[in-house]
Write a protein that holds these residues in place. Structure first.
Motif, PDB file in Angstrom:
ATOM      1  N   GLU A  73      -8.851 -11.474   0.521  1.00  0.00           N
ATOM      2  CA  GLU A  73      -7.739 -12.345   0.903  1.00  0.00           C
ATOM      3  C   GLU A  73      -8.204 -13.793   0.987  1.00  0.00           C
ATOM      4  OE1 GLU A  73      -4.685 -11.379   4.127  1.00  0.00           O
ATOM      5  OE2 GLU A  73      -5.960 -12.847   5.134  1.00  0.00           O
ATOM      6  N   TYR A 118       4.217 -10.533   5.621  1.00  0.00           N
ATOM      7  CA  TYR A 118       2.908 -11.067   5.288  1.00  0.00           C
ATOM      8  C   TYR A 118       2.993 -11.766   3.932  1.00  0.00           C
ATOM      9  CZ  TYR A 118      -2.167 -11.079   6.053  1.00  0.00           C
ATOM     10  OH  TYR A 118      -3.460 -11.450   6.306  1.00  0.00           O
ATOM     11  N   THR A 119       2.209 -12.804   3.751  1.00  0.00           N
ATOM     12  CA  THR A 119       2.237 -13.508   2.479  1.00  0.00           C
ATOM     13  C   THR A 119       1.891 -12.559   1.330  1.00  0.00           C
ATOM     14  OG1 THR A 119       1.352 -15.393   1.238  1.00  0.00           O
ATOM     15  CG2 THR A 119      -0.162 -14.273   2.709  1.00  0.00           C
ATOM     16  N   ILE A 134       0.310 -14.757   7.881  1.00  0.00           N
ATOM     17  CA  ILE A 134      -1.039 -14.336   7.513  1.00  0.00           C
ATOM     18  C   ILE A 134      -1.832 -14.136   8.788  1.00  0.00           C
ATOM     19  CG2 ILE A 134      -2.109 -16.628   7.369  1.00  0.00           C
ATOM     20  CD1 ILE A 134      -3.430 -15.645   4.735  1.00  0.00           C
ATOM     21  N   SER A 135      -2.891 -13.347   8.717  1.00  0.00           N
ATOM     22  CA  SER A 135      -3.725 -13.147   9.895  1.00  0.00           C
ATOM     23  C   SER A 135      -4.366 -14.469  10.294  1.00  0.00           C
ATOM     24  CB  SER A 135      -4.815 -12.109   9.610  1.00  0.00           C
ATOM     25  OG  SER A 135      -5.695 -12.563   8.608  1.00  0.00           O
ATOM     26  N   ARG A 152       7.154  -5.373   3.904  1.00  0.00           N
ATOM     27  CA  ARG A 152       5.743  -4.985   3.924  1.00  0.00           C
ATOM     28  C   ARG A 152       5.299  -4.517   2.544  1.00  0.00           C
ATOM     29  NH1 ARG A 152       4.766  -0.562   8.337  1.00  0.00           N
ATOM     30  NH2 ARG A 152       2.661  -0.842   7.500  1.00  0.00           N
ATOM     31  N   GLN A 165      -1.645  -5.848   8.579  1.00  0.00           N
ATOM     32  CA  GLN A 165      -0.704  -6.910   8.234  1.00  0.00           C
ATOM     33  C   GLN A 165       0.572  -6.800   9.065  1.00  0.00           C
ATOM     34  OE1 GLN A 165      -0.082  -6.766   4.004  1.00  0.00           O
ATOM     35  NE2 GLN A 165      -2.105  -7.590   3.516  1.00  0.00           N
ATOM     36  N   ASP A 186      -0.073  -8.358  12.342  1.00  0.00           N
ATOM     37  CA  ASP A 186      -0.140  -9.814  12.254  1.00  0.00           C
ATOM     38  C   ASP A 186       1.258 -10.422  12.241  1.00  0.00           C
ATOM     39  OD1 ASP A 186      -2.926  -9.878  12.171  1.00  0.00           O
ATOM     40  OD2 ASP A 186      -2.979  -9.624  10.000  1.00  0.00           O
ATOM     41  N   VAL A 187       2.173  -9.820  11.491  1.00  0.00           N
ATOM     42  CA  VAL A 187       3.550 -10.322  11.442  1.00  0.00           C
ATOM     43  C   VAL A 187       4.221 -10.152  12.798  1.00  0.00           C
ATOM     44  CG1 VAL A 187       5.827 -10.003  10.395  1.00  0.00           C
ATOM     45  CG2 VAL A 187       3.774  -9.922   8.963  1.00  0.00           C
TER      46      VAL A 187
END
Length: 463
Positions: A58, A235-236, A286-287, A314, A324, A327-328
Motif C-alpha cells: 500500500e 477505503y481508498t 486510509i489507515s 469494501r 480496512q 480503519d473506515v
C-alpha cells in the motif's frame, strides 16, 4: 543530491502545495514493529491483523500514485523505536547502502516521523525523507481540483508544516534587528516563519468558511425538494467511483490507484420505483489518515454526516479487508457516525467478480448471517452484478424514514398538483371523475402540509 530538492509546501512557509514536484527514484521502507508474540512484523500492537507485506504494498502504491519510481520496497522489523532516527543504527547504515546502490533520491518511511527523526535521517542519508503523513499530503495536493479541495489541502499542509519548523534550514540562524539601540536581536527567522504560517492559516480558514457557507446553501436547497442523500464511503481504491458510475451512469474518474478521487461529486440516483435521491462520492479513507486531513476535509465530509443512507464500500477481495473495515469505521466515528448502531449504514462487498462461484456462495452465506440492522450486499461495480438488489435496499432504507399518504386532488388544481410533484414522491396516480387519486411519500416536514392542504390520509407503516 540536495536533501531538500523534493520540497513541497512543508518546505516553504506560507506557500502553496508543490503539486507534482515530487519525482524520481524512491526507496519505500516499512518500519513495522515486531510483536512479542509469534514474531510477526506488525505496524503496532493495535493493528495485529494487518499483513506487513500488504501494508508495504500500500505504501508503495501511495508513492506510485504521484508518479514516483519505486526502485525497492523493504520491511524493516523493529523491536523498539529509536528517538533520534526511528530505526536502529545498523538498519540506517543498511538503507544508506541501498540508497547509494540504486541512486535513490527520496526515501518514504511508512510511519509517522517526528521532525527530529526526519531531520536526522536526511542528514544520515543525504536525501529527502517523507513520512506517511507527508506522502499522503503530497497526493492530496496533486488530486485537489476544486477551490474548496485546494484550500483544504493547503490548510492541512500548513498545519503539518508548522510542526516541522525544526527542519535543517540554513536560514533559521538569521535574525532581524529591533528598533533603536536597545531593541535587542529582534524576531528570529523561525518566529517569522511561524507568524507567516499562522497568518496564512487564518486567511485560508476565512476563505473556507465562505466556501462552506455556499455548500450549506446548496444543501439547504436540496433539502427543500424531496431528494434524500446517499453517501459512498470506503477505503481508498475499494471501487467507490466505479460503483458511483455504475449507479448513476456518470463518468467520474475511476482508476486502479490510491486516492483517484479527492473532490466530492454529487449526482442524481434513480431508484427502482421512479423515485430519486442524490448520491455523493467522497474521498477514500486510509489507515493512519492524518488527523489534520480529517479536520481539513470535515466540511466536505459533512455530506456523509448529513446523509440519509451511507454505503460503506469494501474491496472484499483484498487480503486486509477486515483491517480496512476497521480503519473506515474509525474515521466514521471521528465524524460522529455510530458504526455499530446506525441504521443508515449499508455495507457493500465489492469486487466479487474476482471470486469463483464456490467462493461467492460462501460469501453469500456469511452475508446472510449478518444482523438485519447492518446488512451487506455482494456486488461487482465492474460487471453490474448485485446492483439491482443494492438499489432496492437503498430505496427501502430511504422509504423507512418517510411517510406514505393517500390523497384526492381536483384535476384543475394545477398549483396543488405542482406542489405535490415538487415536494413529494408520487408512488401511484390515476384519474377518477375529474380528480386524481394519489399515493405519495413525503418526509416529516411536508407531511402536515399535505394533510392540511389536501386532506391526505396517512397509511400505517408497512402498508
Amino acid at each position: 543530491m540536495d536533501p531538500h530538492s523534493f520540497g513541497g509546501a512543508a518546505d516553504r512557509p506560507g506557500g502553496q502545495p508543490a503539486q507534482g514536484r515530487a519525482t524520481g527514484r524512491v526507496l519505500v521502507v516499512g518500519p513495522y514493529r515486531r510483536a512479542r508474540r509469534g514474531g510477526a512484523d506488525l505496524s503496532s500492537q493495535t493493528d495485529a491483523v494487518r499483513d506487513p507485506q500488504a501494508r508495504l504494498d500500500e505504501a508503495a502504491g501511495l508513492a506510485r500514485a504521484i508518479d514516483l519510481v519505486v526502485v525497492e520496497a523493504l520491511i524493516a522489523p523493529l523491536s523498539e523505536i529509536r528517538p533520534a532516527t526511528y530505526l536502529g543504527t545498523g538498519k540506517v547504515e543498511e538503507i544508506l547502502g541501498l540508497i547509494k546502490a540504486h541512486e535513490v533520491e527520496l526515501v518514504v518511511m511508512d510511519c509517522a516521523l517526528s521532525p527530529i527523526q526526519q531531520r536526522n535521517l536526511e542528514k544520515e542519508w543525504n536525501v529527502k525523507v517523507l513520512d506517511r503523513t507527508g506522502l499522503i499530503l503530497e497526493i492530496f495536493g496533486r488530486r485537489a481540483k476544486t477551490r474548496e479541495g485546494t484550500l483544504q489541502v493547503e490548510l492541512a499542509h500548513l498545519i503539518y508544516q508548522r510542526s516541522r519548523l525544526v527542519r535543517s534550514w540554513t536560514h533559521l540562524e538569521r535574525q532581524r534587528g529591533g528598533f533603536g539601540f536597545m531593541g535587542g536581536p529582534g524576531e528570529t527567522q523561525i518566529e517569522a516563519d511561524r507568524r507567516m504560517i499562522g497568518e496564512r492559516i487564518t486567511r485560508i480558514e476565512n476563505d473556507l468558511r465562505k466556501v462552506q457557507a455556499t455548500r450549506r446553501l446548496h444543501r439547504a436547497g436540496r433539502q427543500r425538494v424531496p431528494y434524500r442523500v446517499v453517501a459512498l464511503v470506503g477505503y481508498t481504491n475499494a471501487g467507490k467511483s466505479t460503483l458511483f458510475n455504475r449507479l448513476t451512469r456518470a463518468d467520474v474518474q475511476a482508476a486502479d490507484m490510491l486516492f483517484a478521487t479527492l473532490d466530492p461529486t454529487l449526482r442524481a440516483l434513480k431508484l427502482p420505483h421512479g423515485g430519486k435521491a442524490m448520491i455523493s462520492d467522497t474521498v477514500g479513507f486510509i489507515s493512519d489518515l492524518p488527523t489534520m486531513l480529517v479536520a481539513a476535509f470535515r466540511a466536505t465530509l459533512e455530506e456523509v454526516i448529513e446523509a440519509d443512507v451511507i454505503l460503506h464500500v469494501r474491496d472484499i477481495s483484498h487480503e486486509d479487508a477486515e483491517a480496512q473495515e476497521r480503519d473506515v469505521d474509525q474515521v466514521l466515528r471521528q465524524l460522529n457516525v455510530e458504526t455499530d448502531s446506525s441504521h443508515r449504514l449499508i455495507e457493500v462487498w465489492n469486487k466479487i467478480d474476482r471470486f469463483s462461484p464456490e467462493e461467492r456462495e460462501n460469501l453469500a452465506r456469511i452475508a446472510a448471517r449478518r444482523p438485519p440492522e447492518r446488512p451487506c450486499f455482494l456486488v461487482s461495480a465492474e460487471t453490474g452484478e448485485g446492483i439491482d438488489a443494492l438499489l432496492a435496499a437503498i430505496e427501502e432504507r430511504l422509504a423507512a424514514t418517510r411517510f406514505t399518504l393517500d390523497l384526492r386532488v381536483d384535476a384543475t388544481d394545477g398549483a396543488g398538483i405542482s406542489w405535490i410533484h415538487r415536494n413529494a414522491e408520487v408512488l401511484d396516480k390515476h384519474l377518477d371523475e375529474n380528480h386524481f387519486n394519489m399515493v405519495i411519500r413525503v418526509d416529516e416536514t411536508k407531511r402536515d402540509i399535505a394533510i392540511a392542504r389536501f386532506g391526505a390520509v396517512p397509511r400505517e407503516q408497512g402498508d
